[in-house]
Design a protein around this motif. Structure first.
Motif, mmCIF file in Angstrom:
data_model
loop_
_atom_site.group_PDB
_atom_site.id
_atom_site.type_symbol
_atom_site.label_atom_id
_atom_site.label_comp_id
_atom_site.label_asym_id
_atom_site.label_seq_id
_atom_site.Cartn_x
_atom_site.Cartn_y
_atom_site.Cartn_z
ATOM 1 N N GLY A 239 13.893 -7.894 -17.197
ATOM 2 C CA GLY A 239 15.011 -8.704 -16.745
ATOM 3 C C GLY A 239 16.235 -7.909 -16.368
ATOM 4 N N PRO A 240 17.396 -8.563 -16.369
ATOM 5 C CA PRO A 240 18.621 -7.941 -15.849
ATOM 6 C C PRO A 240 19.159 -6.798 -16.705
ATOM 7 N N GLU A 241 18.686 -6.653 -17.934
ATOM 8 C CA GLU A 241 19.191 -5.573 -18.777
ATOM 9 C C GLU A 241 18.645 -4.210 -18.368
ATOM 10 N N LYS A 242 17.662 -4.208 -17.485
ATOM 11 C CA LYS A 242 17.089 -2.945 -17.010
ATOM 12 C C LYS A 242 17.036 -2.980 -15.496
ATOM 13 N N PRO A 243 18.045 -2.456 -14.804
ATOM 14 C CA PRO A 243 18.000 -2.461 -13.340
ATOM 15 C C PRO A 243 16.863 -1.588 -12.842
ATOM 16 N N PHE A 244 16.456 -1.800 -11.598
ATOM 17 C CA PHE A 244 15.358 -1.000 -11.053
ATOM 18 C C PHE A 244 15.739 -0.389 -9.716
ATOM 19 N N PHE A 245 15.074 0.728 -9.428
ATOM 20 C CA PHE A 245 15.152 1.383 -8.124
ATOM 21 C C PHE A 245 13.742 1.509 -7.580
ATOM 22 N N MET A 246 13.521 0.992 -6.378
ATOM 23 C CA MET A 246 12.216 1.098 -5.732
ATOM 24 C C MET A 246 12.351 1.817 -4.406
ATOM 25 N N PHE A 247 11.520 2.846 -4.212
ATOM 26 C CA PHE A 247 11.393 3.549 -2.944
ATOM 27 C C PHE A 247 10.112 3.048 -2.298
ATOM 28 N N LEU A 248 10.247 2.201 -1.292
ATOM 29 C CA LEU A 248 9.110 1.563 -0.629
ATOM 30 C C LEU A 248 8.950 2.206 0.746
ATOM 31 N N ALA A 249 7.949 3.080 0.873
ATOM 32 C CA ALA A 249 7.808 3.918 2.065
ATOM 33 C C ALA A 249 6.556 3.526 2.844
ATOM 34 N N TYR A 250 6.746 2.776 3.917
ATOM 35 C CA TYR A 250 5.621 2.375 4.763
ATOM 36 C C TYR A 250 5.130 3.560 5.601
ATOM 37 N N ASP A 251 3.836 3.536 5.942
ATOM 38 C CA ASP A 251 3.253 4.586 6.778
ATOM 39 C C ASP A 251 3.064 4.115 8.218
ATOM 40 N N SER A 252 3.656 3.012 8.574
ATOM 41 C CA SER A 252 3.573 2.497 9.938
ATOM 42 C C SER A 252 5.004 2.302 10.461
ATOM 43 N N PRO A 253 5.169 2.166 11.801
ATOM 44 C CA PRO A 253 4.149 2.000 12.839
ATOM 45 C C PRO A 253 3.548 3.300 13.357
ATOM 46 N N HIS A 254 3.715 4.395 12.645
ATOM 47 C CA HIS A 254 3.185 5.684 13.059
ATOM 48 C C HIS A 254 1.656 5.686 13.076
ATOM 49 N N ALA A 255 1.102 6.552 13.864
ATOM 50 C CA ALA A 255 -0.306 6.957 13.838
ATOM 51 C C ALA A 255 -1.223 6.019 14.590
ATOM 52 N N VAL A 256 -2.303 5.527 13.944
ATOM 53 C CA VAL A 256 -3.395 4.928 14.713
ATOM 54 C C VAL A 256 -3.114 3.522 15.220
ATOM 55 N N LEU A 257 -1.991 2.937 14.896
ATOM 56 C CA LEU A 257 -1.635 1.605 15.394
ATOM 57 C C LEU A 257 -2.735 0.589 15.122
ATOM 58 N N GLU A 258 -3.287 0.651 13.909
ATOM 59 C CA GLU A 258 -4.300 -0.336 13.533
ATOM 60 C C GLU A 258 -3.653 -1.700 13.313
ATOM 61 N N LEU A 259 -4.475 -2.718 13.445
ATOM 62 C CA LEU A 259 -4.028 -4.098 13.316
ATOM 63 C C LEU A 259 -4.399 -4.667 11.954
ATOM 64 N N PRO A 260 -3.671 -5.687 11.481
ATOM 65 C CA PRO A 260 -4.039 -6.357 10.233
ATOM 66 C C PRO A 260 -5.350 -7.126 10.386
ATOM 67 N N THR A 261 -5.814 -7.675 9.285
ATOM 68 C CA THR A 261 -7.049 -8.469 9.304
ATOM 69 C C THR A 261 -6.802 -9.900 9.764
#
Length: 698
Positions: A239-261
């Motif tokens: 909860g709020p007594e413990k703040p968080f830091f998230m590094f969310l690093a996507y690997d797109s749109p670089h490279a093979v330009l694959e499509l979702p399902t």
């Protein structure tokens, strides 16, 4: 052409006004004072930093694509990013934020460590080189009481034959949890289990490879679902007594330009959108259907080549993911106390790695570089200017546009600021809180980049003729106020910069370097580009041994280093920003005037005058942690992991004259005080330095 420029620099309180001509521009370096606070954990904001891979400034609707749409010209295809546009409308656009390097690994390393490419340990194309064992965003925020997680692409782990014991695994660099691709090249494939175009890849859950469980998991979906699950689990448990830091690093749109399902799942947030199911072979709720198959309906029936339907779909998928995460924060009622930053690591790419028969990817199709020239691996604006958005409800006015220049390395100081602690002295960045919130005075960012690349700027007809197909080689970029200096294929420190008024001429069409009134600005750029960096043997530059110019002192001086003592129990050597000294004076003994009973940090500041041009070595020994700068460059780092009373030595090339220095010294109360500094010229004898070997200004 005639142009008049007022150019003003400040050196340690010394002001020198250069009148170059009269366009009325004055470059000021204001002093931002950020009061040190003791925030409870509950008052500290959560932080989510979303980093995309090779997304261009011009790829976002709010930055450029909406302008193409509004022209209603069939010859101008456009992308849509409705969720990111909404984020911009409710928060801030940083229209002059730069990445630190125009390619992935060094850009990300500078972001995480808060140092520019002139002082970084990962430079050029050093993919998979371990990020240094030093302060990172995660280690600093853990000090402030944050839980930390990295999800997605890493690529800074270091090579090893003893996997998974990478020397720079994210959990060895301050992150509590990691889930994602460890190796740089793994991020070129977006289906780790199937390996559709680039072969099977490994996904690591901390130290366990979980890729065998990830059938039909498209990585943009996978990282998003995992991020949502991590946030929900954290809020449920802590909860709020413990703040968080998230590094969310996507690997797109670089490279093979694959499509979702399949289409993005209906709804968003806690109950809708992407969901983590946790079942091997069915890990997320889009792990079904046909891999590499779904084209977004807004693009499906266009006459575009398939390559660009893929690119637009990949970008739109990120847009949906950001909207999903923002809604989750609303559903959990934590959006008001969460900072979300969205940006990219470098400019758009020509790399698609698609099968034979597909049109090669080109950022020309959507003008992904926006109103600029240059792409990934260029230090023109198109390679360095980033599409940065920031959401922080109740703190950032809706629709704010921040035009002051900044760099990704500024986020270290910014996040330390909002967490109520001081950033490490090692950082080259400044807090951006004043420009985001409108409260306080914004300090000026140091905008500098260097990079070496064997290729050429693409021969795009949209680019200025002078840079089409130009050899890159050793490159530098520096920005002073409204003016950007660029050097390509640098051979020596004497090479001239091309100079552009980047505000009135963002495409860099008119080189001002030949105008006599810019001669002084040229000299300042050449000097500054040496004063802000240190050489690195693994990334050699032709100007590594160029002698760093001295500074002119206009004010009255006195013998000795000025010193200030800041009392406190500091976990590392900190920047003095916002701290109030409890005592100060003039040092004759390198700061040992402070009573032994006092614990805290001493900052010594002044100038050293060297008599001759040439090579100088400095050696520092301290009984506590210490850090030393010369000009704005790191000289000696004896802070993170420093072994007490060991000796640190560094070599630097200096022009005869006055050079500003800063020495930070940290020690515990009651401990023995040892701080000694020696200097030698070339291979001569070492000379012990005292406070009286320095001078300060009145």
């Amino acid at each position: 052409m005639h142009i008049n420029i007022h150019f003003k620099i400040m050196v340690k309180g010394i002001t020198k006004l250069f009148l170059l001509a009269s366009c009325g521009l004055i470059i000021l370096i204001p002093a931002f004072v950020n009061a040190q606070s003791k925030k409870s954990n509950a008052a500290k904001p959560n932080i989510i930093f979303i980093l995309t891979d090779d997304l261009g400034y011009g790829d976002l609707g709010v930055f450029f694509q909406n302008q193409r749409r509004d022209k209603a010209d069939p010859k101008l295809p456009f992308q849509l990013t409705p969720n990111l546009d909404k984020m911009a409308a409710g928060g801030a656009q940083l229209t002059n934020q730069y990445c630190n390097a125009p390619v992935c690994a060094p850009s990300r390393a500078s972001l995480l460590t808060g140092v520019n490419q002139g002082n970084a340990k990962v430079r050029d194309n050093q993919f998979d080189k371990q990020i240094e064992n030093n302060h990172t965003l995660a280690t600093v925020l853990k000090t402030a009481g944050y839980a930390t997680a990295a999800i997605g692409k890493w690529g800074l782990q270091g090579e090893t034959k003893d996997e998974p014991n990478w020397p720079a695994h994210p959990q060895k660099r301050g992150f509590d949890d990691f889930y994602g691709y460890m190796r740089h090249a793994d991020g070129h494939e977006h289906y780790p289990f199937e390996g559709v175009y680039r072969g099977k890849k490994e996904v690591w859950d901390n130290y366990k490879n979980v890729a065998p469980d990830l059938s039909k998991c498209y990585t943009t979906d996978l990282w998003t679902a995992k991020a949502k699950k991590w946030i929900v689990d954290h809020e449920t448990a802590k909860g709020p007594e413990k703040p968080f830091f998230m590094f969310l690093a996507y690997d797109s749109p670089h490279a093979v330009l694959e499509l979702p399902t399949q289409a993005y799942p209906e709804g968003k947030g806690l109950k809708g959108g992407l969901q983590w199911l946790g079942n091997p072979g069915n890990m997320i709720n889009t792990a079904s259907g046909k891999v590499d198959s779904y084209v977004h309906p807004d693009y499906k029936n266009t006459k575009w080549p398939d390559t660009y339907k893929r690119y637009a779909t990949a970008t739109r998928r990120i847009d949906d993911a950001v909207g999903d995460i923002l809604q989750l924060l609303e559903d959990l009622k934590i959006s008001d106390n969460t900072i979300v930053v969205f940006t990219s690591d470098n400019g758009p790419s020509i790399e698609s790695y698609l099968p034979v028969g597909y049109v090669p990817n080109s950022p020309q199709f959507f003008s992904s570089y926006g109103p600029f020239d240059g792409i990934k691996r260029d230090v023109w604006e198109g390679g360095l200017r980033m599409p940065t958005l920031v959401a922080w409800a109740q703190h950032i006015p809706a629709g704010k546009v921040v035009v002051s220049p900044s760099m990704l390395s500024d986020w270290m100081a910014t996040f330390a600021d909002v967490a109520g602690i001081n950033a490490p002295a090692r950082t080259n960045g400044v807090s951006l809180v004043p420009s985001l919130t409108g409260k306080g005075s914004q300090a000026e960012s140091l905008i500098y980049s260097e990079y070496s690349e064997g290729g050429k700027t693409p021969d795009f007809k949209e680019f200025e003729a002078s840079r089409r197909g130009r050899k890159r080689g050793q490159m530098q970029m520096i920005r002073l106020g409204d003016f950007v200096g660029v050097r390509y294929d640098v051979k020596s420190a004497d090479d001239d910069f091309e100079i552009y008024d980047i505000v009135s001429d963002p495409k860099q069409t008119t080189n001002l370097a030949s105008i006599p009134s810019c001669n002084e600005l040229q000299a300042q750029m050449k000097a500054k580009s040496l004063q802000v960096r240190k050489a690195d043997l693994e990334a050699p530059r032709p100007y590594d041994k160029a002698e760093i110019p001295a500074v002119e002192i206009l004010d009255k001086t006195y013998t000795g280093l000025s010193w200030k003592f800041f009392k406190g129990n500091f976990p590392y050597v900190v920047l003095e920003t916002g701290l109030t000294e409890v005592s100060k004076g003039v040092s004759k003994h390198l700061g040992n005037e402070v009573p032994k009973s006092s614990g805290g940090m001493t900052l010594l500041e002044g100038f050293i005058k060297v008599p001759n041009d040439g090579e100088y070595s400095f050696s520092l020994q301290a009984s506590g942690k210490a850090y030393m700068r010369i000009h704005e460059a790191e000289l000696i780092d004896a802070d993170f992991g420093y072994q007490s009373v060991s000796q640190e030595t560094e070599r630097v090339y200096l022009k005869a004259g006055n050079h500003p220095v800063k020495i930070y010294y940290l020690r515990e109360a009651g401990k023995e005080r040892i701080l000694s500094l020696k200097m030698r010229y070339k291979d001569g004898d070492w000379k012990p330095l005292k406070g009286t070997d320095f001078f300060s200004v009145k």
